[in-house]
Scaffold this motif. Structure first.
Motif, PDB file in Angstrom:
ATOM      1  N   ALA A  73     -61.855  -0.116  24.752  1.00  0.00           N
ATOM      2  CA  ALA A  73     -61.990   0.142  23.313  1.00  0.00           C
ATOM      3  C   ALA A  73     -62.571  -1.073  22.602  1.00  0.00           C
ATOM      4  CB  ALA A  73     -60.634   0.523  22.720  1.00  0.00           C
ATOM      5  N   ALA A  74     -62.089  -2.260  22.939  1.00  0.00           N
ATOM      6  CA  ALA A  74     -62.594  -3.480  22.309  1.00  0.00           C
ATOM      7  C   ALA A  74     -64.057  -3.729  22.671  1.00  0.00           C
ATOM      8  CB  ALA A  74     -61.725  -4.673  22.711  1.00  0.00           C
ATOM      9  N   LEU A  75     -64.391  -3.616  23.948  1.00  0.00           N
ATOM     10  CA  LEU A  75     -65.766  -3.878  24.386  1.00  0.00           C
ATOM     11  C   LEU A  75     -66.761  -2.883  23.799  1.00  0.00           C
ATOM     12  CD1 LEU A  75     -65.222  -4.694  28.174  1.00  0.00           C
ATOM     13  CD2 LEU A  75     -65.882  -6.305  26.359  1.00  0.00           C
ATOM     14  N   ASN A  76     -66.346  -1.627  23.664  1.00  0.00           N
ATOM     15  CA  ASN A  76     -67.267  -0.579  23.216  1.00  0.00           C
ATOM     16  C   ASN A  76     -67.174  -0.285  21.721  1.00  0.00           C
ATOM     17  OD1 ASN A  76     -68.224  -0.333  25.813  1.00  0.00           O
ATOM     18  ND2 ASN A  76     -66.929   1.393  26.333  1.00  0.00           N
ATOM     19  N   ASP A  97     -50.041 -11.756  22.534  1.00  0.00           N
ATOM     20  CA  ASP A  97     -50.971 -12.641  23.238  1.00  0.00           C
ATOM     21  C   ASP A  97     -51.904 -11.849  24.152  1.00  0.00           C
ATOM     22  OD1 ASP A  97     -49.948 -14.900  21.988  1.00  0.00           O
ATOM     23  OD2 ASP A  97     -48.628 -15.418  23.674  1.00  0.00           O
ATOM     24  N   ASP A  98     -51.359 -10.853  24.862  1.00  0.00           N
ATOM     25  CA  ASP A  98     -52.195 -10.005  25.719  1.00  0.00           C
ATOM     26  C   ASP A  98     -53.251  -9.293  24.885  1.00  0.00           C
ATOM     27  OD1 ASP A  98     -50.502 -10.667  27.886  1.00  0.00           O
ATOM     28  OD2 ASP A  98     -49.335  -8.819  27.681  1.00  0.00           O
ATOM     29  N   ARG A 103     -58.966  -8.478  22.713  1.00  0.00           N
ATOM     30  CA  ARG A 103     -59.893  -8.506  21.576  1.00  0.00           C
ATOM     31  C   ARG A 103     -60.869  -9.680  21.652  1.00  0.00           C
ATOM     32  NH1 ARG A 103     -54.962  -7.172  18.741  1.00  0.00           N
ATOM     33  NH2 ARG A 103     -54.746  -9.391  18.300  1.00  0.00           N
ATOM     34  N   GLY A 104     -60.717 -10.563  22.655  1.00  0.00           N
ATOM     35  CA  GLY A 104     -61.604 -11.708  22.802  1.00  0.00           C
ATOM     36  C   GLY A 104     -61.190 -12.899  21.961  1.00  0.00           C
ATOM     37  N   GLU A 105     -59.965 -12.906  21.473  1.00  0.00           N
ATOM     38  CA  GLU A 105     -59.474 -13.991  20.624  1.00  0.00           C
ATOM     39  C   GLU A 105     -58.788 -15.094  21.414  1.00  0.00           C
ATOM     40  OE1 GLU A 105     -56.906 -11.746  18.101  1.00  0.00           O
ATOM     41  OE2 GLU A 105     -58.573 -10.742  17.088  1.00  0.00           O
ATOM     42  N   ARG A 106     -58.468 -14.846  22.660  1.00  0.00           N
ATOM     43  CA  ARG A 106     -57.853 -15.827  23.559  1.00  0.00           C
ATOM     44  C   ARG A 106     -58.543 -15.727  24.907  1.00  0.00           C
ATOM     45  NH1 ARG A 106     -51.670 -16.445  24.003  1.00  0.00           N
ATOM     46  NH2 ARG A 106     -52.490 -18.342  24.890  1.00  0.00           N
ATOM     47  N   GLU A 107     -58.389 -16.765  25.701  1.00  0.00           N
ATOM     48  CA  GLU A 107     -59.003 -16.800  27.033  1.00  0.00           C
ATOM     49  C   GLU A 107     -58.211 -15.941  28.018  1.00  0.00           C
ATOM     50  OE1 GLU A 107     -61.957 -18.197  27.856  1.00  0.00           O
ATOM     51  OE2 GLU A 107     -62.082 -18.514  25.690  1.00  0.00           O
TER      52      GLU A 107
END
Length: 179
Positions: A73-76, A97-98, A103-107
């Motif tokens: 969902a986040a990638l698309n 955190d997961d 969402r690309g907000e953490r590594e």
């Protein structure tokens, strides 16, 4: 607004039977996604069977399944899919955190190793289609053959879902504003 009008929710005849089977799987109601799919009752019925199996007949742990779905969902850019699955993911054990990683907000290294392997596999399948050998090897360290097949089907299926939602703007911001 969605790019097509939603199908009526009070279908009768064979199409109504399909809508009733979808309602039964969902616990009573039809979602905007269901009502868009019901423009083609045979496809809606097949979709219902596939999604029912992916969601309820798989042996994947809920955190694994929902991590893959939410990452897709986040990638698309499938906001409707994210909104629908975030509570399910949280119930399945995903943390704030997961979700930030998805969402690309953490590594990705913030994830447990088995979830990081799922993330890498989901990313490869979604963005490149082909999966590098090292990504697959890492996945195999954590999952059985059956789980690998079920994860692969889940990722493929939810890429279908997200692409359908995004292309037809199902449940889009414009759609919600018009409601």
């Amino acid at each position: 607004m969605a790019r097509l009008d939603y199908a009526a929710s009070d279908l009768t005849g064979p199409d109504g039977d399909i809508a009733e089977r979808i309602r039964a799987r969902r616990g009573g109601g039809l979602t905007p996604l269901d009502r868009m799919l019901l423009h083609s009752p045979p496809l809606a019925e097949g979709w219902n069977g596939l999604l029912g199996a992916v969601r309820t007949a798989s042996t994947l742990a809920a955190d694994v399944r929902e991590l893959a779905i939410l990452r897709i969902a986040a990638l698309n850019g499938a906001d409707y899919e994210w909104r629908a699955h975030e509570p399910i993911g949280r119930d399945g054990g995903l943390t704030d955190d997961d979700l930030a990683v998805l969402r690309g907000e953490r590594e990705p290294d913030a994830l447990a190793p088995r979830l990081a392997a799922v993330l890498a596999y989901t990313d490869a399948m979604t963005t490149r289609v082909t999966v590098p050998d090292d990504v697959f090897a890492e996945l195999r360290d954590h999952f059985s053959d059956r789980e690998v097949v079920e994860l692969t089907v889940t990722v493929g299926t939810y890429n279908l879902v997200s692409r359908f939602l995004v292309a037809l703007e199902v449940g889009s911001e414009r759609d919600r504003e018009a409601a």
